[in-house]
Design a protein around this motif. Structure first.
Motif, PDB file in Angstrom:
ATOM      1  N   THR A   1       0.833  -1.163  -0.007  1.00  0.00           N
ATOM      2  CA  THR A   1      -0.078   0.108  -0.015  1.00  0.00           C
ATOM      3  C   THR A   1       1.083   1.279  -0.243  1.00  0.00           C
ATOM      4  O   THR A   1       1.103   2.019   0.986  1.00  0.00           O
ATOM      5  N   PRO A   2       1.649   1.361  -1.048  1.00  0.00           N
ATOM      6  CA  PRO A   2       2.814   2.482  -1.275  1.00  0.00           C
ATOM      7  C   PRO A   2       1.816   4.041  -1.067  1.00  0.00           C
ATOM      8  O   PRO A   2       2.494   4.933  -0.618  1.00  0.00           O
ATOM      9  N   TYR A   3       0.620   4.068  -1.744  1.00  0.00           N
ATOM     10  CA  TYR A   3       0.107   5.376  -1.723  1.00  0.00           C
ATOM     11  C   TYR A   3      -0.504   5.857  -0.445  1.00  0.00           C
ATOM     12  O   TYR A   3      -1.146   5.063   0.207  1.00  0.00           O
ATOM     13  N   HIS A   4      -0.367   7.162  -0.271  1.00  0.00           N
ATOM     14  CA  HIS A   4      -1.232   7.959   1.039  1.00  0.00           C
ATOM     15  C   HIS A   4      -1.004   9.243   0.199  1.00  0.00           C
ATOM     16  O   HIS A   4      -0.716   9.593  -0.684  1.00  0.00           O
ATOM     17  N   ARG A   5      -1.908  10.261   1.118  1.00  0.00           N
ATOM     18  CA  ARG A   5      -2.299  11.529   0.596  1.00  0.00           C
ATOM     19  C   ARG A   5      -0.896  12.308   0.623  1.00  0.00           C
ATOM     20  O   ARG A   5      -0.469  12.527   1.681  1.00  0.00           O
ATOM     21  N   ASP A   6      -0.427  12.708  -0.505  1.00  0.00           N
ATOM     22  CA  ASP A   6       0.727  13.571  -0.644  1.00  0.00           C
ATOM     23  C   ASP A   6       0.431  14.762  -1.693  1.00  0.00           C
ATOM     24  O   ASP A   6       0.771  14.439  -2.836  1.00  0.00           O
ATOM     25  N   VAL A   7      -0.145  15.790  -1.138  1.00  0.00           N
ATOM     26  CA  VAL A   7      -0.584  16.988  -1.947  1.00  0.00           C
ATOM     27  C   VAL A   7       0.351  17.313  -2.805  1.00  0.00           C
ATOM     28  O   VAL A   7       0.268  17.577  -4.125  1.00  0.00           O
ATOM     29  N   GLU A   8       1.665  17.499  -2.382  1.00  0.00           N
ATOM     30  CA  GLU A   8       2.864  18.198  -3.067  1.00  0.00           C
ATOM     31  C   GLU A   8       3.009  17.300  -4.183  1.00  0.00           C
ATOM     32  O   GLU A   8       3.444  17.718  -5.407  1.00  0.00           O
ATOM     33  N   LYS A   9       3.254  16.191  -4.016  1.00  0.00           N
ATOM     34  CA  LYS A   9       3.618  15.289  -5.251  1.00  0.00           C
ATOM     35  C   LYS A   9       2.525  15.059  -6.028  1.00  0.00           C
ATOM     36  O   LYS A   9       3.066  15.094  -7.252  1.00  0.00           O
ATOM     37  N   ALA A  10       1.414  14.874  -5.612  1.00  0.00           N
ATOM     38  CA  ALA A  10       0.330  14.938  -6.803  1.00  0.00           C
ATOM     39  C   ALA A  10       0.273  16.260  -7.731  1.00  0.00           C
ATOM     40  O   ALA A  10       0.195  16.131  -8.794  1.00  0.00           O
ATOM     41  N   ARG A  11       0.382  17.263  -7.094  1.00  0.00           N
ATOM     42  CA  ARG A  11       0.362  18.754  -7.881  1.00  0.00           C
ATOM     43  C   ARG A  11       1.718  18.628  -8.788  1.00  0.00           C
ATOM     44  O   ARG A  11       1.836  19.058  -9.858  1.00  0.00           O
ATOM     45  N   GLN A  12       2.791  18.050  -8.279  1.00  0.00           N
ATOM     46  CA  GLN A  12       4.048  18.150  -9.151  1.00  0.00           C
ATOM     47  C   GLN A  12       3.981  17.106 -10.373  1.00  0.00           C
ATOM     48  O   GLN A  12       4.199  17.590 -11.402  1.00  0.00           O
ATOM     49  N   LEU A  13       3.509  15.931 -10.213  1.00  0.00           N
ATOM     50  CA  LEU A  13       2.938  15.229 -11.343  1.00  0.00           C
ATOM     51  C   LEU A  13       1.919  15.915 -12.355  1.00  0.00           C
ATOM     52  O   LEU A  13       2.176  15.667 -13.457  1.00  0.00           O
ATOM     53  N   LEU A  14       1.004  16.299 -11.906  1.00  0.00           N
ATOM     54  CA  LEU A  14      -0.045  17.168 -12.540  1.00  0.00           C
ATOM     55  C   LEU A  14       0.708  18.362 -13.597  1.00  0.00           C
ATOM     56  O   LEU A  14       0.425  18.356 -14.537  1.00  0.00           O
ATOM     57  N   ASN A  15       1.647  18.825 -12.870  1.00  0.00           N
ATOM     58  CA  ASN A  15       2.350  19.841 -13.460  1.00  0.00           C
ATOM     59  C   ASN A  15       3.272  19.317 -14.422  1.00  0.00           C
ATOM     60  O   ASN A  15       3.423  19.777 -15.595  1.00  0.00           O
ATOM     61  N   GLU A  16       4.052  18.368 -14.394  1.00  0.00           N
ATOM     62  CA  GLU A  16       4.803  17.693 -15.180  1.00  0.00           C
ATOM     63  C   GLU A  16       4.110  17.176 -16.475  1.00  0.00           C
ATOM     64  O   GLU A  16       4.554  17.242 -17.705  1.00  0.00           O
ATOM     65  N   ALA A  17       2.888  16.768 -16.170  1.00  0.00           N
ATOM     66  CA  ALA A  17       1.864  16.447 -17.333  1.00  0.00           C
ATOM     67  C   ALA A  17       1.227  17.304 -18.134  1.00  0.00           C
ATOM     68  O   ALA A  17       0.358  16.965 -18.934  1.00  0.00           O
TER      69      ALA A  17
END
Length: 536
Positions: free
Chosen positions: A352-368
């Protein structure tokens, strides 16, 4: 498996019977030939949502209520005993053997068994039953055809020997697990043929009747009202303790709880977590708990532009507060699960590697290329999800989670039937759904979640990956346990990080009942073994 284990099914009855015999003998000495009184028959009422049932024919049944009912009326070659889903045991079959190449299965049947019509349960009935399923080719038929079975593959070698020849190798454990499912029920050919119309193999008749040799006979099915089962008086394992079972269609959990509290029902199947807590510990009630084998997930359709990029799908996975969902929305009536094989099954991957990480999610959206997020429509059923809460409550939590990373979710709530029509046509953007395996083997999860050729979940979410599908087929055919488990580890790992899903949780199951109900054993496949139950 966390199912509660109850006392053996017949123990208390034999004790009661022994006491009754002593009493009868004593009365006989004192009163000289007393009038014989009939033993009162027992009736049980179950409050349950059976609105999804479309047919009680085992060749057609593919919904929760239909599966529940068909299991009580039919026997199979093999079955699972009690709560243990690790190894099939003989039912109508006495023994079996498989050829070294895994293609030819030979079953020896128990002798002398009969259907309620008086016809023998023999090899010809087995061959007819399997040919019937494949010829009808209704929803669950793929369970047999995926193993390489076709019309004519099953042959009666003599009265009590039946042989099945597969076209391709299929893992032996998975094959036996398939044969436990209601689609592999043995039906009475005489009854089916007597009611056959225009070559339908008796399908219309069996939609509302039964033709098995199980512990119960389907007396009546009134859609959206009730199912009435009567005990099979000649059941080969012995007469069951409860002669009539009435399954009332009660879709609302509040109404189910009211019936239970008034004593108008002995079992309520679909109470919400707070209703279960309210009854827990109260005199006159008992709560049975088990871990379900369903999986609830968020599906992302790659036909919707943002989800073509796995960085966006990964951003969604990192945006979700899984622990908060389970603790606060589901009130701990579930466990966090992020891979597609549930706990309790071979091949279960606890990662279960995923947990709430807002900064990481925003970074991935920015890269995409989505620094400001995007809008998306989520389809959500108006019914109750696994874990006993409304789908809309889960959707609201996800909407809040995704809003924190810039994804604006519009929730579109509708009936399950309407949702499935859109989902099966691949016309959704996101969908909130659950999936229950059809047989207890990792193959039953790998095919829908990772093999688009099956036209199930991977296909519906436009996730086409031939290399992954080939690996699913390879795992299905693998005989060596170590090799097979290694393949499922690779499959679950890959889909976890690259698939079109954010898998959310595995629900627990809590069933409330009066303390007059005896011998309940939870089974995650068909929930309840009615033949085992008794009433004080």
């Amino acid at each position: 498996m966390e199912a509660v284990i109850r006392p053996g099914r017949w123990g208390r009855n034999w004790i009661a019977l022994g006491l009754a015999l002593v009493l009868v003998v004593s009365l006989g000495v004192a009163c000289a030939r007393p009038a014989k009184e009939a033993k009162p028959e027992k009736t049980m009422v179950i409050a349950m949502d059976v609105g999804d049932a479309s047919s009680m024919d085992p060749a057609v049944a593919f919904e929760t209520a239909s599966i529940f009912t068909a299991h009580q009326c039919y026997d199979n070659l093999v079955t699972f005993e009690g709560s243990d889903l690790s190894k099939p045991v003989p039912e109508l079959a006495e023994s079996w053997e498989v050829s070294p190449d895994g293609l030819v299965w030979t079953f020896k049947l128990k002798k002398g068994l009969k259907f309620p019509s008086g016809e023998p349960v023999n090899a010809a009935a087995v061959a007819y039953s399997f040919d019937r399923v494949i010829a009808l080719d209704d929803q669950p038929a793929w369970l047999l055809t995926q193993t390489g079975m076709e019309v004519g593959s099953t042959k009666a070698l003599d009265e009590y020997t039946v042989q099945i020849t597969l076209k391709e190798k299929f893992n032996p454990d998975a094959f036996l697990a398939v044969l436990t499912y209601p689609v592999a029920s043995i039906v009475d050919p005489k009854v089916c043929k007597a009611h056959e119309k225009e070559g339908d193999w008796g399908k219309n008749f069996l939609a509302g009747a039964s033709a098995g040799n199980g512990p119960y006979v389907l007396e009546k099915w009134e859609p959206e009202v009730q199912v009435v089962l009567k005990a099979n008086p000649n059941y080969w394992k012995g007469k069951v303790p409860i002669s009539t079972v009435i399954i009332k269609h009660v879709p609302e959990s509040t109404a189910q709880k009211m019936l239970l509290e008034k004593g108008d029902a002995q079992i309520a199947m679909d109470l919400r977590p707070e209703q279960i807590k309210d009854l827990e510990g109260k005199a006159g009630f008992q709560i049975i708990r088990g871990l379900g084998d369903g999986i609830n997930y968020l599906g992302m359709n790659l036909a919707y532009q943002p989800f073509k990029d796995n960085r966006v799908r990964d951003a969604v996975r990192w945006a979700i507060d899984y622990e908060g969902l389970v603790k606060h929305v589901l009130q701990d009536n579930a466990i966090v699960l992020q891979t597609f094989i549930p706990k309790g099954y071979k091949g279960y991957n606890p990662d279960t590697p995923y947990h709430r990480d807002v900064e990481k999610a925003r970074q991935l959206l920015n890269e995409a290329g989505y620094p400001n997020g995007f809008k998306v429509e989520l389809l959500c059923s108006s019914g109750v999800a696994g874990g006993g809460v409304y789908w809309r409550d889960i959707a609201a939590k996800l909407k809040d989670d995704l809003a924190k990373v810039g994804i604006t979710m519009e929730i579109k709530e509708m009936t399950s039937a309407a949702l499935l029509e859109i989902y099966r046509a691949q016309k959704h953007q996101m969908v909130l759904m659950g999936w229950g395996p059809d047989y207890p083997d990792p193959d039953a999860l790998a095919k829908p979640f990772a093999n688009h050729r099956m036209k199930q979940l991977a296909w519906r979410n436009s996730y086409y990956n031939d290399e992954l599908a080939d690996k699913v087929d390879k795992a299905a055919a693998a005989f060596a346990s170590e090799e097979r488990l290694k393949l499922y580890q690779e499959l679950t790992d890959y889909v976890l990080h690259n698939g079109p899903y954010a898998i959310l949780y595995q629900p627990r199951v809590s069933i409330a009942m009066r303390d007059s109900v005896l011998n309940y054993q939870y089974n995650s496949l068909w929930t309840t073994e009615l033949a085992a139950l008794d009433l004080k």
